[in-house]
Motif scaffolding. Structure first.
Motif, mmCIF file in Angstrom:
data_model
loop_
_atom_site.group_PDB
_atom_site.id
_atom_site.type_symbol
_atom_site.label_atom_id
_atom_site.label_comp_id
_atom_site.label_asym_id
_atom_site.label_seq_id
_atom_site.Cartn_x
_atom_site.Cartn_y
_atom_site.Cartn_z
ATOM 1 N N GLU A 78 11.810 -8.325 1.580
ATOM 2 C CA GLU A 78 10.845 -8.576 0.500
ATOM 3 C C GLU A 78 9.407 -8.529 1.008
ATOM 4 O O GLU A 78 8.520 -8.017 0.332
ATOM 5 N N GLY A 136 6.650 -5.939 -0.199
ATOM 6 C CA GLY A 136 5.366 -6.476 -0.681
ATOM 7 C C GLY A 136 4.182 -5.865 0.039
ATOM 8 O O GLY A 136 3.157 -5.548 -0.588
ATOM 9 N N LEU A 154 3.674 -2.395 -1.364
ATOM 10 C CA LEU A 154 3.092 -2.442 -2.707
ATOM 11 C C LEU A 154 1.613 -2.816 -2.643
ATOM 12 O O LEU A 154 0.784 -2.214 -3.340
ATOM 13 N N ALA A 200 7.368 1.312 -8.858
ATOM 14 C CA ALA A 200 7.586 -0.120 -8.620
ATOM 15 C C ALA A 200 6.265 -0.884 -8.722
ATOM 16 O O ALA A 200 6.233 -2.016 -9.228
ATOM 17 N N ARG A 202 5.549 -3.812 -11.329
ATOM 18 C CA ARG A 202 5.105 -5.119 -10.831
ATOM 19 C C ARG A 202 3.916 -5.625 -11.630
ATOM 20 O O ARG A 202 3.883 -6.766 -12.093
ATOM 21 N N TRP A 203 2.911 -4.767 -11.792
ATOM 22 C CA TRP A 203 1.685 -5.216 -12.454
ATOM 23 C C TRP A 203 1.838 -5.286 -13.966
ATOM 24 O O TRP A 203 1.204 -6.118 -14.615
ATOM 25 N N ARG A 211 3.247 -8.644 -14.464
ATOM 26 C CA ARG A 211 2.238 -9.702 -14.316
ATOM 27 C C ARG A 211 1.327 -9.775 -15.540
ATOM 28 O O ARG A 211 0.944 -10.860 -15.974
ATOM 29 N N GLN A 215 11.188 -4.987 -18.397
ATOM 30 C CA GLN A 215 10.276 -6.086 -18.732
ATOM 31 C C GLN A 215 10.801 -6.945 -19.874
ATOM 32 O O GLN A 215 10.064 -7.741 -20.442
#
Length: 198
Positions: free
Chosen positions: A9, A13, A16, A60, A64-65, A68, A128
């Protein structure tokens, strides 16, 4: 979580985070294998192991964003007692997110995001679903309570978020003709006039 999973992870991370920095510096074309491995300190094999390709990594990063942003919007409406205050919270929450995360906002409003959205809308929405559900439930509840116009959810979403996304796009593109504070002050009443029930 095992130490191996934790390391995996952390590696993903780092990739990313490096991809977002590179995107901010040079756009989509700046995200190359050599730039990613150099900026992240992660090996080529790890890049392919975690994401399969540079495009997989970009996808990805987008997911991810997007997640968020949706979390921020869900939090913005969580305490709203009325549809009108919820509309205002969505607008303010969106602009706050854009202001606080300008590099991610550029990615979310980019041609790449548009292409991905057009090519793979269902998969992106499915990814999502947990974050979209509170927003969909809020819309449905406000319509059922008679506070929002009885329109299909996609039309309500377009009427509420369409102008907000358009303003955000102009702002992240670097145009000096839009002010997020002014938009946050003006848009709620204008949008409410199109979706609210008097």
């Amino acid at each position: 979580m095992s130490p191996k999973q934790q390391r995996g992870e952390e590696t993903a991370g780092r990739l990313l985070d490096a991809a977002l920095r590179l995107y901010a510096e040079a756009g989509e074309q700046g995200i190359t294998v050599s730039a990613l491995t150099r900026a992240s300190g992660v090996s080529l094999g790890s890049l392919y192991h975690h994401f399969g390709s540079v495009d997989g990594l970009l996808n990805a990063l987008l997911v991810r964003w997007l997640g968020r942003l949706l979390e921020a919007l869900g939090a913005a409406i969580a305490g709203c007692g009325t549809a009108r205050s919820g509309v205002q919270a969505l607008i303010g929450g969106y602009f706050t997110f854009v202001r606080e995360h300008p590099d991610a906002a550029r990615l979310l409003h980019s041609a790449y995001a548009d292409r991905q959205g057009m090519a793979d809308t269902r998969r992106l929405r499915d990814a999502q679903e947990a974050r979209l559900s509170p927003l969909a439930e809020w819309l449905h509840g406000r319509v059922a309570a008679g506070e929002l116009a009885p329109l299909p959810a996609p039309l309500l979403e377009a009427l509420i978020m369409g102008p907000v996304v358009a303003v955000a796009r102009r702002w992240v593109s670097g145009l000096d003709d839009v002010d997020l504070d002014e938009a946050a002050a003006v848009l709620p009443d204008r949008i409410w006039s199109s979706v609210g029930r008097s």
